[in-house]
Every structure is written in structure tokens, then in C-alpha cells.
Design a protein around this motif. Sequence first.
Motif, PDB file in Angstrom:
ATOM      1  N   VAL A  46      41.314 -48.302  79.426  1.00  0.00           N
ATOM      2  CA  VAL A  46      40.351 -47.437  80.101  1.00  0.00           C
ATOM      3  C   VAL A  46      40.847 -47.197  81.526  1.00  0.00           C
ATOM      4  CG1 VAL A  46      38.397 -48.173  78.694  1.00  0.00           C
ATOM      5  CG2 VAL A  46      38.874 -49.343  80.837  1.00  0.00           C
ATOM      6  N   THR A  55      39.791 -53.409  78.713  1.00  0.00           N
ATOM      7  CA  THR A  55      39.167 -52.670  77.614  1.00  0.00           C
ATOM      8  C   THR A  55      40.098 -51.536  77.218  1.00  0.00           C
ATOM      9  OG1 THR A  55      36.932 -53.201  78.364  1.00  0.00           O
ATOM     10  CG2 THR A  55      37.162 -51.295  76.910  1.00  0.00           C
ATOM     11  N   VAL A  57      40.567 -48.115  74.599  1.00  0.00           N
ATOM     12  CA  VAL A  57      40.010 -47.127  73.684  1.00  0.00           C
ATOM     13  C   VAL A  57      40.989 -47.026  72.523  1.00  0.00           C
ATOM     14  CG1 VAL A  57      39.396 -44.703  73.386  1.00  0.00           C
ATOM     15  CG2 VAL A  57      38.859 -45.882  75.532  1.00  0.00           C
ATOM     16  N   ARG A  59      41.993 -45.565  68.461  1.00  0.00           N
ATOM     17  CA  ARG A  59      41.791 -44.478  67.502  1.00  0.00           C
ATOM     18  C   ARG A  59      42.726 -44.693  66.329  1.00  0.00           C
ATOM     19  NH1 ARG A  59      40.193 -39.266  68.980  1.00  0.00           N
ATOM     20  NH2 ARG A  59      42.010 -38.419  67.922  1.00  0.00           N
ATOM     21  N   ARG A  70      37.373 -45.011  65.456  1.00  0.00           N
ATOM     22  CA  ARG A  70      37.466 -44.940  66.919  1.00  0.00           C
ATOM     23  C   ARG A  70      36.595 -46.042  67.496  1.00  0.00           C
ATOM     24  NH1 ARG A  70      34.058 -39.518  67.009  1.00  0.00           N
ATOM     25  NH2 ARG A  70      32.042 -40.443  66.557  1.00  0.00           N
ATOM     26  N   GLU A  72      36.334 -49.284  70.877  1.00  0.00           N
ATOM     27  CA  GLU A  72      36.860 -50.014  72.016  1.00  0.00           C
ATOM     28  C   GLU A  72      37.122 -51.460  71.607  1.00  0.00           C
ATOM     29  OE1 GLU A  72      34.814 -47.807  75.829  1.00  0.00           O
ATOM     30  OE2 GLU A  72      33.930 -49.679  75.112  1.00  0.00           O
TER      31      GLU A  72
END
Length: 89
Positions: A46, A55, A57, A59, A70, A72
Motif C-alpha cells: 500500500v 499491508t 494489495v 490480485r 482480490r 489485502e
Amino acid sequence: MLEAATVRAAEPFTGAGRTTVGTSVRVEHLRATPVGGQVEVTAEPVPGAAGRRLTFVVRAVDGSGELVARGEIDRAVVDRERFLASAQA
């Protein structure tokens, strides 16, 4: 696969003798992928990620370009030797 991608993405945040451990996973599974199907996963920190708590993200995209998952994933930066010693105790 998603968590493995965060391990690789966390490498720039760890120094000598440091590693990361997963602390939380929040992933939404959006569609099925056939057995043997191709899936490409990505993990991006992030914006402003730094310090001991990270953290990412994440996908997952299938071979037809459709988003299949998707979310976190959080990781904590720890001392590798101390973590391994406590895990074996």
C-alpha cells in the motif's frame, strides 16, 4: 499463491537477518478457475508502506484476463533467527 507473492513483495522492506510473517488475510474469491488453469498473482505494498507492519494489495487474474480474487494481506517484519527459535520451542 497470493501469500507467496507478498513474501516476494516484502523483500525490499527487510534487511539482513530479517524476514516477514503473515498476520492477516482478507481475500474475496470472485470466480472459479478450472483445475490446471493459469493464474497470475500480484502483490503491491500500500502507498507509504514502511516499518514493522506491512499491508499488500493482492490480485489473482486467470488466463482469460478475468479477476478471480482480490484483497489485502498483512505481514510483520521480524528477526529471522529469533522467530525460528520461538517457532521450534
